[in-house]
Design an enzyme around this catalytic site. Structure first.
Site, PDB file in Angstrom:
ATOM      1  N   ILE A  57      14.693  31.397  49.788  1.00 16.44           N
ATOM      2  CA  ILE A  57      13.757  30.560  49.018  1.00 16.44           C
ATOM      3  C   ILE A  57      14.631  29.581  48.254  1.00 16.44           C
ATOM      4  CG2 ILE A  57      12.046  30.384  47.164  1.00 16.44           C
ATOM      5  CD1 ILE A  57      10.654  32.136  48.928  1.00 16.44           C
ATOM      6  N   ASP A  58      14.565  28.333  48.594  1.00 22.95           N
ATOM      7  CA  ASP A  58      15.298  27.306  47.856  1.00 22.95           C
ATOM      8  C   ASP A  58      14.310  26.687  46.873  1.00 22.95           C
ATOM      9  OD1 ASP A  58      17.388  25.507  47.199  1.00 22.95           O
ATOM     10  OD2 ASP A  58      16.422  23.985  48.432  1.00 22.95           O
ATOM     11  N   ASP A 101      19.099  29.752  53.003  1.00 21.39           N
ATOM     12  CA  ASP A 101      18.565  29.846  51.639  1.00 21.39           C
ATOM     13  C   ASP A 101      17.144  30.392  51.809  1.00 21.39           C
ATOM     14  OD1 ASP A 101      17.745  29.611  49.038  1.00 21.39           O
ATOM     15  OD2 ASP A 101      18.803  27.707  48.725  1.00 21.39           O
ATOM     16  N   GLU A 158      21.292  35.579  48.918  1.00 23.15           N
ATOM     17  CA  GLU A 158      21.063  36.804  48.133  1.00 23.15           C
ATOM     18  C   GLU A 158      21.940  37.965  48.590  1.00 23.15           C
ATOM     19  OE1 GLU A 158      19.498  36.026  45.640  1.00 23.15           O
ATOM     20  OE2 GLU A 158      18.319  34.320  46.319  1.00 23.15           O
ATOM     21  N   THR A 204      13.681  28.406  43.771  1.00 20.38           N
ATOM     22  CA  THR A 204      12.954  29.592  43.260  1.00 20.38           C
ATOM     23  C   THR A 204      12.147  29.234  42.007  1.00 20.38           C
ATOM     24  OG1 THR A 204      14.668  30.991  44.163  1.00 20.38           O
ATOM     25  CG2 THR A 204      13.264  32.006  42.509  1.00 20.38           C
ATOM     26  N   ASP A 222      12.327  36.009  47.567  1.00 18.51           N
ATOM     27  CA  ASP A 222      13.675  35.591  47.995  1.00 18.51           C
ATOM     28  C   ASP A 222      14.288  36.697  48.869  1.00 18.51           C
ATOM     29  OD1 ASP A 222      14.819  33.239  45.745  1.00 18.51           O
ATOM     30  OD2 ASP A 222      13.062  34.413  45.231  1.00 18.51           O
ATOM     31  N   ASP A 275      22.331  25.340  50.018  1.00 16.58           N
ATOM     32  CA  ASP A 275      21.454  24.404  49.310  1.00 16.58           C
ATOM     33  C   ASP A 275      21.402  23.031  49.985  1.00 16.58           C
ATOM     34  OD1 ASP A 275      20.264  25.799  47.168  1.00 16.58           O
ATOM     35  OD2 ASP A 275      22.189  25.831  46.104  1.00 16.58           O
TER      36      ASP A 275
HETATM   37  N1  LIG Z   1      23.155  24.775  36.964  1.00 20.26           N
HETATM   38  C1  LIG Z   1      22.848  24.329  38.159  1.00 20.26           C
HETATM   39  N2  LIG Z   1      23.164  23.079  38.542  1.00 20.26           N
HETATM   40  C2  LIG Z   1      22.841  22.608  39.742  1.00 20.26           C
HETATM   41  N3  LIG Z   1      22.178  23.325  40.670  1.00 20.26           N
HETATM   42  C3  LIG Z   1      21.837  24.578  40.361  1.00 20.26           C
HETATM   43  C4  LIG Z   1      22.144  25.143  39.096  1.00 20.26           C
HETATM   44  N4  LIG Z   1      21.664  26.403  39.080  1.00 20.26           N
HETATM   45  C5  LIG Z   1      21.093  26.602  40.276  1.00 20.26           C
HETATM   46  N5  LIG Z   1      21.200  25.500  41.047  1.00 20.26           N
HETATM   47  C6  LIG Z   1      20.807  25.299  42.436  1.00 20.26           C
HETATM   48  O1  LIG Z   1      19.746  24.359  42.566  1.00 20.26           O
HETATM   49  C7  LIG Z   1      18.885  24.823  43.590  1.00 20.26           C
HETATM   50  C8  LIG Z   1      17.501  24.266  43.422  1.00 20.26           C
HETATM   51  O2  LIG Z   1      17.525  22.988  43.888  1.00 20.26           O
HETATM   52  P1  LIG Z   1      17.063  21.744  43.056  1.00 20.26           P
HETATM   53  O3  LIG Z   1      18.014  21.490  41.948  1.00 20.26           O
HETATM   54  O4  LIG Z   1      16.924  20.668  44.055  1.00 20.26           O
HETATM   55  O5  LIG Z   1      15.663  22.210  42.508  1.00 20.26           O
HETATM   56  S1  LIG Z   1      14.944  21.805  41.185  1.00 20.26           S
HETATM   57  O6  LIG Z   1      14.249  20.547  41.487  1.00 20.26           O
HETATM   58  O7  LIG Z   1      15.785  21.573  40.056  1.00 20.26           O
HETATM   59  O8  LIG Z   1      14.032  22.917  40.947  1.00 20.26           O
HETATM   60  C9  LIG Z   1      18.918  26.299  43.413  1.00 20.26           C
HETATM   61  O9  LIG Z   1      18.571  26.891  44.637  1.00 20.26           O
HETATM   62  P2  LIG Z   1      17.788  28.299  44.594  1.00 20.26           P
HETATM   63  O10 LIG Z   1      18.647  29.282  43.826  1.00 20.26           O
HETATM   64  O11 LIG Z   1      17.744  28.632  46.053  1.00 20.26           O
HETATM   65  O12 LIG Z   1      16.470  28.058  43.974  1.00 20.26           O
HETATM   66  C10 LIG Z   1      20.351  26.601  43.015  1.00 20.26           C
HETATM   67  O13 LIG Z   1      21.191  26.892  44.082  1.00 20.26           O
HETATM   68 MG   LIG Z   2      18.806  26.984  46.854  1.00 19.89          MG
HETATM   69 MG   LIG Z   3      18.805  31.115  43.732  1.00 21.35          MG
HETATM   70 MG   LIG Z   4      17.427  30.363  47.017  1.00 22.19          MG
END
Ligand SMILES: Nc1ncnc2c1ncn2[C@@H]1O[C@H](COP(=O)(O)OS(=O)(=O)O)[C@@H](OP(=O)(O)O)[C@H]1O
Ligand SMILES: [Mg+2]
Ligand SMILES: [Mg+2]
Ligand SMILES: [Mg+2]
Length: 333
Positions: free
Chosen positions: A117-118, A115, A54, A120, A29, A267
């Site tokens: 790494i979306d 983002d 980040e 993660t 990330d 996101d």
């Molecule tokens: N509690 C909660 N509720 C909703 N969303 C949250 C929550 N926590 C995190 N995130 C955000 O979700 C991003 C990941 O996307 P997704 O939800 O589509 O991925 S996943 O299918 O559930 O893995 C993820 O993106 P990344 O942090 O870039 O991985 C977060 O921004």
């Molecule tokens: Mg994300």
């Molecule tokens: Mg994240």
């Molecule tokens: Mg991310």
């Protein structure tokens, strides 16, 4: 083996850090954020504003020396291997490059939104993830790029890639008014994409978060039932869902975070323009367009939904009915 896969496998064996909000972050990330921010610095003329996920806070704490060293080595090795820019980073340079992404965005001027790494959690599991970059101009998304290194190039119905003749790795891009495209990560000619033309929900399938902590799977199942959707949910991590929807791998995307969660612009910025330029619609649960002009957060009504123009009216009705029912049931408790 591709370089992304090597990094992905190494990271699964190395430390995964936990941020203040308990969400995970890895050297990838941070590394991705530094490299994209460097590329913008080299390619965009003059100063630029970057709103990125980040920051360096965790890396400046006692005990973070080892991970900071890992990130520094990873970024410098990647720069040497890639050869586009002849430079290297000190540890202090790494920290300040990460903090290039601290812009607050807003309704005026241009802002890049990243983002690094979306998904993660998907990345760590070895599943789907995306690198998502968008450009805001006067509060509107005008450009989006979505790199999905683990997504089959043609369709998610070819999960084994080469054994089905499909390559792995898809790069989606969209420019406002010019449509959306997909190409391979190693540079095949881009192909125009469009959302599916299904108009009967019985034939539709829907995408949702893999993680039930990120989206309420019970609510989405009641929406699907109201619509008459027969297929089981397709759960994949990250904005790869927007890319897959934009090229017609499925018909609907439903996202309903649990109460109190605030969506971040990185996101959804790149993913939403890929879908709208492919002919789809992305709104909140009240049917309003997403507003990217309010800073780092998206202020919206309860959830995010996306589909084609034909299905949107019945989807919106099913969403609103299901939410009403859920709220009524909660009021009886
Ligand atoms: N509690 C909660 N509720 C909703 N969303 C949250 C929550 N926590 C995190 N995130 C955000 O979700 C991003 C990941 O996307 P997704 O939800 O589509 O991925 S996943 O299918 O559930 O893995 C993820 O993106 P990344 O942090 O870039 O991985 C977060 O921004
Ligand atoms: Mg994300
Ligand atoms: Mg994240
Ligand atoms: Mg991310």
């Amino acid at each position: 083996m591709g370089e992304e896969e090597t990094v992905q496998q190494n990271i699964v064996h190395s430390g995964i850090q936990s941020k203040a909000d308990k969400s995970p972050v890895t050297v990838a990330d941070y590394g991705s954020q530094i490299l994209v921010s460097l590329a913008l610095m080299m390619e965009v003329s003059g100063p630029f504003s970057l709103v990125a996920e980040e920051d360096s806070e965790e890396l400046r704490k006692d005990g973070a020396e080892e991970i900071l060293e890992e990130i520094t080595d990873l970024v410098n090795e990647t720069l040497v291997d890639d050869g586009s820019y002849s430079m290297s980073f000190s540890k202090e340079g790494i920290l300040s490059a990460i903090d290039n992404g601290k812009s607050e965005g807003g309704p005026t001027g241009q802002h890049w939104v990243l983002d690094p790494i979306d998904g993660t959690k998907g990345f760590v599991r070895g599943d789907q993830y995306a690198i998502a970059l968008a450009l805001l101009d006067e509060g509107k998304v005008v450009l989006g790029v979505l790199a999905c290194p683990n997504l089959p190039l043609s369709s998610i119905s070819n999960p084994n890639g080469s054994s089905s003749g499909d390559r792995i790795g898809a790069l989606f891009s969209a420019t406002i008014g010019c449509g959306a495209e997909v190409e391979s990560l190693d540079g095949s000619p881009p192909q125009k994409i469009s959302v599916c033309s299904i108009d009967n929900p019985v034939n539709a399938s829907f995408f949702e978060s893999y993680e039930s902590a990120h989206s309420m799977h019970d609510l989405t199942s009641s929406i699907a039932e109201k619509l008459g959707v027969q297929a089981p949910p397709v759960r994949i991590d990250s904005q790869a869902k927007y890319g897959a929807l934009a090229r017609g791998d499925g018909a609907i995307y439903l996202r309903f975070p649990h109460k109190g969660y605030r969506e971040k612009i990185w996101d959804h910025a790149a993913g939403s323009i890929v879908v709208t330029e492919a002919g789809g619609i992305v709104t909140d649960a009240a049917g309003n367009n997403l507003d990217f002009s309010q800073g780092r957060f998206l202020d919206l009504d309860t959830g995010i939904i996306a589909t084609n123009t034909q299905l949107m009216p019945s989807l919106l009705k099913a969403v609103q009915d299901a939410i009403k029912e859920k709220n009524h049931a909660a009021s009886l408790l």
